[in-house]
Design an enzyme around this catalytic site. Structure first.
Site, PDB file in Angstrom:
ATOM      1  N   ARG A  16       0.806  -1.226   0.000  1.00 59.41           N
ATOM      2  CA  ARG A  16       0.000   0.000   0.000  1.00 59.41           C
ATOM      3  C   ARG A  16       0.841   1.280   0.000  1.00 59.41           C
ATOM      4  O   ARG A  16       0.329   2.382  -0.145  1.00 59.41           O
ATOM      5  CB  ARG A  16      -0.957   0.007   1.194  1.00 59.41           C
ATOM      6  CG  ARG A  16      -2.231  -0.773   0.892  1.00 59.41           C
ATOM      7  CD  ARG A  16      -3.183  -0.716   2.055  1.00 59.41           C
ATOM      8  NE  ARG A  16      -2.794  -1.628   3.123  1.00 59.41           N
ATOM      9  CZ  ARG A  16      -3.252  -1.534   4.369  1.00 59.41           C
ATOM     10  NH1 ARG A  16      -4.073  -0.564   4.703  1.00 59.41           N
ATOM     11  NH2 ARG A  16      -2.874  -2.412   5.276  1.00 59.41           N
ATOM     12  N   GLY A  79       3.493 -15.945   7.357  1.00 53.56           N
ATOM     13  CA  GLY A  79       2.813 -15.503   8.564  1.00 53.56           C
ATOM     14  C   GLY A  79       3.763 -15.081   9.670  1.00 53.56           C
ATOM     15  O   GLY A  79       4.956 -15.387   9.638  1.00 53.56           O
ATOM     16  N   GLY A 102       8.682  -4.046  12.538  1.00 58.68           N
ATOM     17  CA  GLY A 102       9.516  -3.020  11.898  1.00 58.68           C
ATOM     18  C   GLY A 102       8.731  -1.828  11.390  1.00 58.68           C
ATOM     19  O   GLY A 102       9.309  -0.784  11.090  1.00 58.68           O
ATOM     20  N   ALA A 378      28.444  46.152  -0.597  1.00 53.54           N
ATOM     21  CA  ALA A 378      27.372  45.434  -1.293  1.00 53.54           C
ATOM     22  C   ALA A 378      27.878  44.830  -2.597  1.00 53.54           C
ATOM     23  O   ALA A 378      28.665  45.437  -3.312  1.00 53.54           O
ATOM     24  CB  ALA A 378      26.223  46.392  -1.588  1.00 53.54           C
TER      25      ALA A 378
HETATM   26  C1  UD1 Z   1      -0.923  -8.860  12.959  1.00 51.26           C
HETATM   27  C2  UD1 Z   1      -1.529  -9.728  14.055  1.00 51.26           C
HETATM   28  C3  UD1 Z   1      -2.796  -9.075  14.576  1.00 51.26           C
HETATM   29  C4  UD1 Z   1      -2.498  -7.675  15.070  1.00 51.26           C
HETATM   30  C5  UD1 Z   1      -1.796  -6.859  14.004  1.00 51.26           C
HETATM   31  C6  UD1 Z   1      -1.307  -5.566  14.575  1.00 51.26           C
HETATM   32  C7  UD1 Z   1      -0.963 -12.038  13.481  1.00 51.26           C
HETATM   33  C8  UD1 Z   1      -1.445 -13.285  12.880  1.00 51.26           C
HETATM   34  N1  UD1 Z   1      -1.816 -11.023  13.499  1.00 51.26           N
HETATM   35  O1  UD1 Z   1      -1.856  -8.846  11.909  1.00 51.26           O
HETATM   36  O2  UD1 Z   1      -3.340  -9.832  15.630  1.00 51.26           O
HETATM   37  O3  UD1 Z   1      -3.683  -7.041  15.497  1.00 51.26           O
HETATM   38  O4  UD1 Z   1      -0.663  -7.562  13.474  1.00 51.26           O
HETATM   39  O5  UD1 Z   1      -0.826  -4.749  13.577  1.00 51.26           O
HETATM   40  O6  UD1 Z   1       0.164 -11.957  13.949  1.00 51.26           O
HETATM   41  N2  UD1 Z   1       5.584 -10.225   8.781  1.00 51.26           N
HETATM   42  C9  UD1 Z   1       6.711 -10.934   8.456  1.00 51.26           C
HETATM   43  N3  UD1 Z   1       6.571 -12.166   7.855  1.00 51.26           N
HETATM   44  C10 UD1 Z   1       5.366 -12.679   7.565  1.00 51.26           C
HETATM   45  C11 UD1 Z   1       4.205 -11.953   7.896  1.00 51.26           C
HETATM   46  C12 UD1 Z   1       4.346 -10.725   8.521  1.00 51.26           C
HETATM   47  O7  UD1 Z   1       7.838 -10.487   8.707  1.00 51.26           O
HETATM   48  O8  UD1 Z   1       5.336 -13.790   7.036  1.00 51.26           O
HETATM   49  C13 UD1 Z   1       5.739  -8.915   9.430  1.00 51.26           C
HETATM   50  C14 UD1 Z   1       5.234  -7.767   8.580  1.00 51.26           C
HETATM   51  O9  UD1 Z   1       6.266  -7.212   7.797  1.00 51.26           O
HETATM   52  C15 UD1 Z   1       4.742  -6.769   9.635  1.00 51.26           C
HETATM   53  C16 UD1 Z   1       4.325  -7.664  10.803  1.00 51.26           C
HETATM   54  O10 UD1 Z   1       4.969  -8.895  10.605  1.00 51.26           O
HETATM   55  O11 UD1 Z   1       5.755  -5.917  10.070  1.00 51.26           O
HETATM   56  C17 UD1 Z   1       2.822  -7.848  10.888  1.00 51.26           C
HETATM   57  O12 UD1 Z   1       2.359  -8.412   9.702  1.00 51.26           O
HETATM   58  P1  UD1 Z   1       0.955  -8.045   9.106  1.00 51.26           P
HETATM   59  O13 UD1 Z   1       0.714  -8.826   7.889  1.00 51.26           O
HETATM   60  O14 UD1 Z   1       0.816  -6.574   9.016  1.00 51.26           O
HETATM   61  O15 UD1 Z   1       0.002  -8.581  10.271  1.00 51.26           O
HETATM   62  P2  UD1 Z   1      -1.528  -8.352  10.410  1.00 51.26           P
HETATM   63  O16 UD1 Z   1      -2.240  -9.282   9.490  1.00 51.26           O
HETATM   64  O17 UD1 Z   1      -1.836  -6.931  10.290  1.00 51.26           O
END
Ligand code: UD1
Ligand code: CA
Length: 453
Positions: A16, A79, A102, A378
């Site tokens: 995004r 995940g 991060g 000047a």
């Molecule tokens: C996650 C939480 C959710 C919480 C929210 C807060 C889980 C399953 N869900 O959801 O409960 O309310 O954050 O913002 O944890 N990332 C990785 N590797 C991956 C997936 C994610 O490094 O495989 C990192 C992303 O870069 C990010 C963070 O983990 O910095 C969170 O990932 P994101 O996909 O934003 O999580 P949410 O689905 O928003």
């Protein structure tokens, strides 16, 4: 007290943002999002692991030179649980793992410390926040006030979705326990991901009490997903910083129109007017004022200095009692002495200007060593560049350079010498001499304006 490992999740793409840069390299107050999180982690005296995936090479490159970071690759983003799993081979069971994101840059020390303290006691502690609009977040499920589980938005029932207490994603867990629970994760959920959040229900089932820390500050746990959220957090950051400065005694005419993207220190009774931007390391002495629309980067500014509107100062030292601007440009490697005056439309580069000297209007001074009490008229220009090399100009104490003169460097103007206005000076001028280089004036008596044909 167990040793702390911080695991920062930064493998996501952040589509995004609509950018070629990985999300965690977007900047807030001139520092990357990941840089902000790292700064907090490093202050906890912990071992830091950063999980990278999308744009991992680029992220690593941005932190070349910082050997304290342990980089861990997550080649496929399966995940948050899967991301944490990647770090486990490097982590000792007998420690606490603190999980940060991060892209959540404004988390604060006090909050992290209380989370860690709770985890030291109970083995697992979770940071949550209560939001007016919880859409998109994992919901905290409680029974008799005790945390039971986290349910992701996409997996939640209508009843669960009504809950406004949400998971921030930030947690501290005993590393031995964490390993046990992570190895039991599966991806049987709406997103077919390995959810880190599932370890909460596992801990509860295991008879553990999940300690809870709830932050009052939404900004601390706010994630950045798009440019609008980035701009919003930038404002929050600036407002918080401005409040701190004001508490320390700085007068800000309007804290909403002041930005410091670096480090600012100041003495007593300093005043900063509207639309001032501070970058890098800037220090102000006592009783120094900065007028509207100034940009100041990496500068050491003394006591009682007046910086007038629309001035730009970079990599320079400004002595006590000096007056700069309006519309002055002080460029790198410049040292302005005590009680000097640099006036409007004056550019100074890589020069030393002595005490009490005045360069009041429309001048260029470059590669110059100027003594004390010199007066520059000047429009004077030091011609420091011959098209290939830069050359030095030396102007000794008390010299007077008439308006609209050019000093062709390399050149030396002696002590108390005077240069007549409008001169182009190519040879050194000795002490107390008058030097002129203009053609003699002729007045033609019988001259007439051309007649219109
Ligand atoms: C996650 C939480 C959710 C919480 C929210 C807060 C889980 C399953 N869900 O959801 O409960 O309310 O954050 O913002 O944890 N990332 C990785 N590797 C991956 C997936 C994610 O490094 O495989 C990192 C992303 O870069 C990010 C963070 O983990 O910095 C969170 O990932 P994101 O996909 O934003 O999580 P949410 O689905 O928003
Ligand atoms: Ca997401």
């Amino acid at each position: 007290m167990k040793h702390i490992n911080t695991i920062i999740l930064a493998a996501g793409k952040g589509s995004r943002m609509n950018s070629t840069k990985p999300k965690v390299l977007q900047t807030l107050s001139n520092k990357t999002l990941l840089g902000h999180v790292l700064m907090q982690a490093q202050q906890l005296c912990s071992e830091v692991f950063v999980v990278v995936g999308f744009g991992g090479k680029q992220v690593r490159q941005a932190f070349t030179g910082d050997d304290s970071i342990n980089w861990v690759e997550q080649t496929e983003q399966l995940g948050t649980g899967h991301a944490v799993v990647q770090t486990m081979p490097h982590i000792n069971d007998d420690s606490i793992s603190l999980v940060l994101y991060g892209d959540v840059p404004l988390i604060e020390q006090l909050t992290l410390k209380s989370l860690i303290t709770q985890a030291q006691k109970s083995g697992i502690a979770l940071l949550s926040v209560v939001l007016k609009n919880p859409t998109g977040y994992g919901r905290i499920i409680r029974q008799n006030k005790k945390i039971q589980a986290i349910v992701e938005q996409k997996d939640a029932t209508q009843e669960q979705l009504a809950c406004c207490e949400v998971n921030t994603g930030i947690m501290a867990v005993d590393s031995g326990l964490l390993k046990t629970y992570l190895s039991a994760l599966d991806s049987n959920n709406a997103q077919s991901e390995f959810y880190l959040t599932d370890i909460i229900a596992m801990a509860v089932k295991d008879g553990k009490t999940v300690a809870s820390v709830i932050t009052e500050n939404e900004f601390e746990v706010a994630g950045v997903n798009d440019k609008a959220q980035l701009a919003e957090l930038e404002r929050t950051f600036q407002q918080n910083q401005a409040n701190q400065f004001m508490q320390q005694g700085l007068t800000l005419k309007d804290p909403a129109r002041f930005d410091c993207r670096g480090r600012l220190s100041f003495g007593q009774d300093c005043e900063i007017d509207i639309n001032v931007l501070i970058e890098g390391n800037v220090s102000l002495g006592n009783n120094t004022t900065i007028a509207p629309n100034c940009i100041i980067k990496n500068a050491k500014i003394g006591n009682n200095v007046v910086i007038l509107p629309n001035s730009v100062i970079e990599d320079a030292t400004i002595g006590e009692g000096a007056s700069i601007g309006p519309f002055a440009r002080i460029r790198p490697e410049t040292k302005i002495g005590k009680n000097t005056k640099i006036g409007n439309f004056v550019e100074v580069k890589k020069s030393i200007i002595g005490k009490g000297s005045k360069v009041s209007h429309l001048s260029y001074v470059g590669d110059t060593i100027m003594g004390n009490n010199v007066n520059i008229g000047a429009g004077v220009i030091t011609c420091n560049y011959d098209g290939v090399n830069k050359h030095q100009t030396i102007i000794e104490d008390g010299a007077f350079i008439g308006s609209d003169s050019q000093l062709i460097a390399p050149i030396k103007i002696g002590k108390n010498a005077t240069i007549g206005a409008g001169s182009t000076i190519t040879k050194n001028v000795v002490e107390s001499q008058l030097s002129l280089s203009r053609t003699k004036q002729t007045n033609l008596k019988n001259w007439h304006k051309p007649a219109k044909k």
